[in-house]
Design a protein around this motif. Structure first.
Motif, PDB file in Angstrom:
ATOM      1  N   THR A  11       0.861  -1.180   0.000  1.00  0.00           N
ATOM      2  CA  THR A  11       0.000   0.000   0.000  1.00  0.00           C
ATOM      3  C   THR A  11       0.897   1.230   0.000  1.00  0.00           C
ATOM      4  O   THR A  11       1.253   1.768   1.051  1.00  0.00           O
ATOM      5  N   ALA A  12       1.303   1.633  -1.190  1.00  0.00           N
ATOM      6  CA  ALA A  12       2.159   2.804  -1.391  1.00  0.00           C
ATOM      7  C   ALA A  12       2.103   3.166  -2.865  1.00  0.00           C
ATOM      8  O   ALA A  12       1.897   2.296  -3.713  1.00  0.00           O
ATOM      9  N   PRO A  13       2.289   4.455  -3.180  1.00  0.00           N
ATOM     10  CA  PRO A  13       2.290   4.859  -4.589  1.00  0.00           C
ATOM     11  C   PRO A  13       3.444   4.197  -5.347  1.00  0.00           C
ATOM     12  O   PRO A  13       4.541   4.009  -4.807  1.00  0.00           O
ATOM     13  N   MET A  14       3.198   3.858  -6.598  1.00  0.00           N
ATOM     14  CA  MET A  14       4.199   3.168  -7.408  1.00  0.00           C
ATOM     15  C   MET A  14       5.497   3.962  -7.523  1.00  0.00           C
ATOM     16  O   MET A  14       6.584   3.382  -7.487  1.00  0.00           O
ATOM     17  N   ASP A  15       5.432   5.288  -7.624  1.00  0.00           N
ATOM     18  CA  ASP A  15       6.662   6.071  -7.748  1.00  0.00           C
ATOM     19  C   ASP A  15       7.512   5.974  -6.484  1.00  0.00           C
ATOM     20  O   ASP A  15       8.738   5.947  -6.551  1.00  0.00           O
ATOM     21  N   LYS A  16       6.879   5.870  -5.319  1.00  0.00           N
ATOM     22  CA  LYS A  16       7.632   5.727  -4.061  1.00  0.00           C
ATOM     23  C   LYS A  16       8.241   4.326  -3.965  1.00  0.00           C
ATOM     24  O   LYS A  16       9.364   4.162  -3.487  1.00  0.00           O
ATOM     25  N   VAL A  17       7.514   3.315  -4.413  1.00  0.00           N
ATOM     26  CA  VAL A  17       8.046   1.956  -4.420  1.00  0.00           C
ATOM     27  C   VAL A  17       9.237   1.894  -5.385  1.00  0.00           C
ATOM     28  O   VAL A  17      10.288   1.347  -5.056  1.00  0.00           O
ATOM     29  N   LEU A  21      13.110   0.831  -4.639  1.00  0.00           N
ATOM     30  CA  LEU A  21      13.754  -0.271  -5.350  1.00  0.00           C
ATOM     31  C   LEU A  21      14.977   0.158  -6.151  1.00  0.00           C
ATOM     32  O   LEU A  21      15.807  -0.676  -6.494  1.00  0.00           O
ATOM     33  N   THR A  22      15.096   1.439  -6.466  1.00  0.00           N
ATOM     34  CA  THR A  22      16.254   1.915  -7.232  1.00  0.00           C
ATOM     35  C   THR A  22      17.292   2.614  -6.362  1.00  0.00           C
ATOM     36  O   THR A  22      18.255   3.165  -6.880  1.00  0.00           O
ATOM     37  N   PRO A  72      10.318   3.398 -15.315  1.00  0.00           N
ATOM     38  CA  PRO A  72       9.392   3.565 -14.187  1.00  0.00           C
ATOM     39  C   PRO A  72       8.631   2.286 -13.829  1.00  0.00           C
ATOM     40  O   PRO A  72       8.188   2.131 -12.704  1.00  0.00           O
ATOM     41  N   ARG A  73       8.477   1.361 -14.764  1.00  0.00           N
ATOM     42  CA  ARG A  73       7.716   0.138 -14.495  1.00  0.00           C
ATOM     43  C   ARG A  73       8.568  -1.124 -14.367  1.00  0.00           C
ATOM     44  O   ARG A  73       8.062  -2.161 -13.950  1.00  0.00           O
ATOM     45  N   TYR A  95      12.361  -6.483 -11.289  1.00  0.00           N
ATOM     46  CA  TYR A  95      11.151  -6.086 -10.575  1.00  0.00           C
ATOM     47  C   TYR A  95      10.274  -5.404 -11.612  1.00  0.00           C
ATOM     48  O   TYR A  95      10.734  -4.525 -12.335  1.00  0.00           O
ATOM     49  N   THR A  96       9.010  -5.796 -11.696  1.00  0.00           N
ATOM     50  CA  THR A  96       8.039  -5.129 -12.549  1.00  0.00           C
ATOM     51  C   THR A  96       6.977  -4.549 -11.631  1.00  0.00           C
ATOM     52  O   THR A  96       6.479  -5.241 -10.746  1.00  0.00           O
ATOM     53  N   LEU A  97       6.656  -3.264 -11.832  1.00  0.00           N
ATOM     54  CA  LEU A  97       5.704  -2.581 -10.963  1.00  0.00           C
ATOM     55  C   LEU A  97       4.409  -2.275 -11.682  1.00  0.00           C
ATOM     56  O   LEU A  97       4.423  -1.902 -12.861  1.00  0.00           O
TER      57      LEU A  97
END
Length: 161
Positions: A11-17, A21-22, A72-73, A95-97
């Motif tokens: 439960t977090a925005p994809m950009d923060k995840v 991860l980067t 980004p993905r 990792y795929t988001l």
């Protein structure tokens, strides 16, 4: 064909995840890796390299990792290891988001693994080769750890290994 590909929902925005991860210095926050050294998050791009320090079969291991894709993905990399200090192992990970509402899904994919340059992917799911079997999840984003991760804007770098 993927060797392993579990999915972790956070439960977090994809950009923060993605930011987490980067960030090379934060890899220990969500994986089994104990220590990293290499570029800061701002430098993480295709061709960037970092080192991981961890353990395999309770013995020290050192890995060298190179980014192959950074979007980004999707983030993909290749890791070279010397398991038990003498067995060359190579692995391709990604990792795929995906974002669905307030939930970000991270698909961990262990894409390919080689030992002595030979593909051993199908064996990774069974304890036939114990050192590879036990090392199979070292860079996988742990569901437990990722769900507890701090998604605030910060950058970490452990420094040289």
């Amino acid at each position: 064909m993927a060797v392993l590909n579990p999915v972790v929902s956070v439960t977090a925005p994809m950009d923060k995840v993605h930011q987490l991860l980067t960030s090379v210095g934060r890899i220990p926050d969500y994986t089994q890796v104990r220590k990293t050294g290499g570029p800061s998050a701002a430098q993480l791009a295709v061709g960037a390299t970092w080192k991981n320090r961890g353990t395999t079969l309770k013995m020290p291991s050192w890995d060298s990792t190179t980014v192959k894709e950074a979007s980004p993905r999707r983030i993909a990399w290749h890791t070279r290891s010397m398991v038990l200090g003498m067995i060359p192992v190579g692995a391709d990970w990604s990792y795929t988001l995906e974002q669905t509402g307030a939930v970000s899904a991270v698909t961990n994919t262990f894409e390919r693994v080689t030992m002595f340059g030979l593909p051993v992917g199908p064996l990774i799911k069974t304890p036939v080769l114990p050192m590879v079997y036990l090392a199979r999840g070292s860079m996988m984003a742990s569901g437990k750890k990722l769900k507890k991760a701090d998604f605030t804007d910060r950058d970490y770098l452990d420094g040289d290994l």
